[in-house]
Scaffold this active site. Structure first.
Site, PDB file in Angstrom:
ATOM      1  N   ILE A  46      -0.621  10.474   9.862  1.00 56.65           N
ATOM      2  CA  ILE A  46      -1.554  10.605   8.723  1.00 56.65           C
ATOM      3  C   ILE A  46      -2.667  11.602   9.057  1.00 56.65           C
ATOM      4  O   ILE A  46      -3.045  12.429   8.216  1.00 56.65           O
ATOM      5  CB  ILE A  46      -2.116   9.227   8.301  1.00 56.65           C
ATOM      6  CG1 ILE A  46      -0.964   8.293   7.895  1.00 56.65           C
ATOM      7  CG2 ILE A  46      -3.114   9.378   7.146  1.00 56.65           C
ATOM      8  CD1 ILE A  46      -1.369   6.844   7.646  1.00 56.65           C
ATOM      9  N   GLU A 105     -12.901  -7.081   4.976  1.00 55.43           N
ATOM     10  CA  GLU A 105     -12.306  -7.020   3.625  1.00 55.43           C
ATOM     11  C   GLU A 105     -11.955  -8.419   3.132  1.00 55.43           C
ATOM     12  O   GLU A 105     -11.488  -9.229   3.931  1.00 55.43           O
ATOM     13  CB  GLU A 105     -11.035  -6.164   3.668  1.00 55.43           C
ATOM     14  CG  GLU A 105     -11.352  -4.709   3.799  1.00 55.43           C
ATOM     15  CD  GLU A 105     -10.113  -3.815   3.836  1.00 55.43           C
ATOM     16  OE1 GLU A 105      -9.046  -4.227   3.331  1.00 55.43           O
ATOM     17  OE2 GLU A 105     -10.219  -2.722   4.388  1.00 55.43           O
ATOM     18  N   HIS A 130      -9.352  -0.232  -0.695  1.00 58.95           N
ATOM     19  CA  HIS A 130      -8.149  -0.127   0.160  1.00 58.95           C
ATOM     20  C   HIS A 130      -6.918   0.285  -0.667  1.00 58.95           C
ATOM     21  O   HIS A 130      -5.940  -0.472  -0.776  1.00 58.95           O
ATOM     22  CB  HIS A 130      -7.886  -1.454   0.902  1.00 58.95           C
ATOM     23  CG  HIS A 130      -7.081  -1.266   2.161  1.00 58.95           C
ATOM     24  ND1 HIS A 130      -7.219  -2.046   3.282  1.00 58.95           N
ATOM     25  CD2 HIS A 130      -6.108  -0.373   2.476  1.00 58.95           C
ATOM     26  CE1 HIS A 130      -6.369  -1.662   4.222  1.00 58.95           C
ATOM     27  NE2 HIS A 130      -5.683  -0.641   3.756  1.00 58.95           N
ATOM     28  N   ARG A 174      -8.888   1.750   9.332  1.00 59.37           N
ATOM     29  CA  ARG A 174      -9.190   0.326   9.253  1.00 59.37           C
ATOM     30  C   ARG A 174     -10.701   0.166   9.361  1.00 59.37           C
ATOM     31  O   ARG A 174     -11.357   0.869  10.135  1.00 59.37           O
ATOM     32  CB  ARG A 174      -8.504  -0.448  10.381  1.00 59.37           C
ATOM     33  CG  ARG A 174      -7.001  -0.667  10.192  1.00 59.37           C
ATOM     34  CD  ARG A 174      -6.686  -1.637   9.041  1.00 59.37           C
ATOM     35  NE  ARG A 174      -5.281  -1.920   8.886  1.00 59.37           N
ATOM     36  CZ  ARG A 174      -4.462  -1.278   8.037  1.00 59.37           C
ATOM     37  NH1 ARG A 174      -4.937  -0.303   7.274  1.00 59.37           N
ATOM     38  NH2 ARG A 174      -3.198  -1.621   7.933  1.00 59.37           N
ATOM     39  N   THR A 196     -10.001   6.045   6.051  1.00 54.33           N
ATOM     40  CA  THR A 196      -8.846   5.445   5.369  1.00 54.33           C
ATOM     41  C   THR A 196      -7.996   4.691   6.397  1.00 54.33           C
ATOM     42  O   THR A 196      -6.838   4.379   6.122  1.00 54.33           O
ATOM     43  CB  THR A 196      -7.965   6.526   4.705  1.00 54.33           C
ATOM     44  OG1 THR A 196      -7.631   7.515   5.685  1.00 54.33           O
ATOM     45  CG2 THR A 196      -8.648   7.175   3.532  1.00 54.33           C
ATOM     46  N   GLY A 215      -2.161  11.213  14.665  1.00 58.68           N
ATOM     47  CA  GLY A 215      -0.804  10.723  14.401  1.00 58.68           C
ATOM     48  C   GLY A 215      -0.308  11.346  13.097  1.00 58.68           C
ATOM     49  O   GLY A 215      -0.787  12.405  12.680  1.00 58.68           O
ATOM     50  N   ALA A 231      -5.406   3.515  -0.297  1.00 60.66           N
ATOM     51  CA  ALA A 231      -4.880   4.803   0.191  1.00 60.66           C
ATOM     52  C   ALA A 231      -3.383   4.965  -0.040  1.00 60.66           C
ATOM     53  O   ALA A 231      -2.909   6.065  -0.314  1.00 60.66           O
ATOM     54  CB  ALA A 231      -5.222   4.994   1.664  1.00 60.66           C
TER      55      ALA A 231
HETATM   56  C1  DGY Z   1      -1.193   0.452   5.723  1.00 56.97           C
HETATM   57  O1  DGY Z   1      -0.010   0.518   5.383  1.00 56.97           O
HETATM   58  O2  DGY Z   1      -1.522   0.102   6.850  1.00 56.97           O
HETATM   59  C2  DGY Z   1      -2.198   0.850   4.733  1.00 56.97           C
HETATM   60  O3  DGY Z   1      -3.475   0.449   5.096  1.00 56.97           O
HETATM   61  C3  DGY Z   1      -1.825   0.317   3.366  1.00 56.97           C
HETATM   62  O4  DGY Z   1      -2.592   0.999   2.425  1.00 56.97           O
END
Ligand code: DGY
Length: 327
Positions: A158, A268, A286, A239, A237, A156, A288
């Site tokens: 990212i 988490e 967490h 889930r 990065t 996707g 990112a």
């Molecule tokens: C999100 O926006 O889903 C990210 O995990 C936030 O850092």
């Protein structure tokens, strides 16, 4: 009538201004902690909208606590914390914050990749401990990043940005696993779409970018880790529950893979205790999307989604737009 919005934890101030300029009344939980479910249910009483965080579990019970709730605007691109189906059934709009955090998240995936490959955290600890006595021909030998093979799981926005940084910045060969062909990856980065098995077997770095849905829960478990090269690194990065964390800890302990860079965890804010004792894993809390600019942009979109909804304008990023046709 003035609509009332509850924000479950402090977020950048620009969101508050947008909401107030939009004629909305805003209440924020100023405690620096995630509310218990019962507290959240209590807090949304009398509110028309909730601006939630990814740490809030917004399930059917929460959504049922206030029959007048009309919108849940999640301050995140991921929305696995929200029961979207339950929201749709109750005619509640769910929105998220896509796009604005793409590059920032991909930057951190890369930071974890580079720091892992070059043992940066171990080297930092070593230097601070006063152990740097001489240049070591055999010390801290890591893996080259340039020219290596980067496997992108989930192509996707990212995943694509991470691939672009790898290919354009470091001449990496890109493999990707995704249900769909990605023309940009195919044509601009000469990437190859492969099976997950092939990607795991061939990659020097595996970077995860899938959303957390039923199909991606524990997508990476014992069998998948065993396919990776012993010199390879896993970067997450996306889930936490995409990876079976106990199994990963075991693989890192045994040296099945060389290392990992993690920003997200299965439960988490808890981190598997075995990971805490390992040197070949980098553990970030967490973060990112945590750049000043990006968090402000996330705040802007989260607020604009709410204002647009109450003003009857086009919603920037609806997750369940189907409810708009009958609201
Ligand atoms: C999100 O926006 O889903 C990210 O995990 C936030 O850092």
């Amino acid at each position: 009538m003035t609509h009332k919005i509850y924000i479950s934890q402090p977020i950048p101030e620009n969101a508050l201004k947008i909401l107030r300029d939009g004629g909305l009344e805003v209440e924020t939980n100023t405690d620096n902690r995630v509310l218990e479910k019962s507290e959240l249910m209590q807090a949304i009483q009398g509110k028309d909208g909730l601006l939630s965080l990814l740490t809030d579990t917004v399930d059917a019970e929460v959504l049922s606590a206030n029959p007048n709730l009309k919108i849940v605007s999640n301050y995140a691109v991921g929305y696995n914390n929200i029961d979207v189906q339950a929201a749709t059934e109750r005619n509640i709009l769910v929105t998220n914050t896509p796009g604005v955090l793409t590059e920032t998240t991909a930057d951190l995936a890369f930071a974890l990749l580079m720091a892992s490959a070059r043992k940066l955290l171990e080297a930092d600890k070593f230097t601070r401990a006063g152990k740097f006595h001489k240049w070591e021909p055999l010390g801290f030998l890591g893996q080259d990043i340039h020219g290596a093979t980067l496997g992108i799981v989930g192509a996707g926005k990212i995943g694509t940005a991470t691939a672009r940084k790898g290919h354009k910045g470091f001449g990496m060969r890109i493999l990707y696993f995704d249900p769909n062909e990605n023309d940009y990856l195919n044509n601009e980065l000469q990437a190859t779409k492969v099976s997950l098995e092939e990607l795991l077997q061939e990659s020097d770095f595996v970077s995860l970018h899938v959303p957390l849905i039923e199909k991606t829960h524990h997508l990476i478990g014992a069998q998948e880790l065993s396919l990776m090269k012993p010199t390879a690194y896993l970067i997450n990065t996306a889930r936490g529950p995409v990876v079976d964390e106990a199994t990963l800890a075991e693989a890192l302990q045994k040296g099945t893979i060389a290392g990992a860079g993690l920003d997200v965890y299965e439960n988490e804010p808890d981190v598997h205790p075995d990971l805490l004792n390992l040197d070949n894993v980098i553990l970030a809390p967490h973060i990112a999307s945590a750049s000043i600019h990006t968090r402000q942009e996330m705040a802007r979109i989260a607020a604009e989604n709410i204002v647009a909804f109450f003003e009857g304008e086009d919603i920037p990023s609806p997750v369940n737009p189907e409810i708009l046709s009958h609201s």
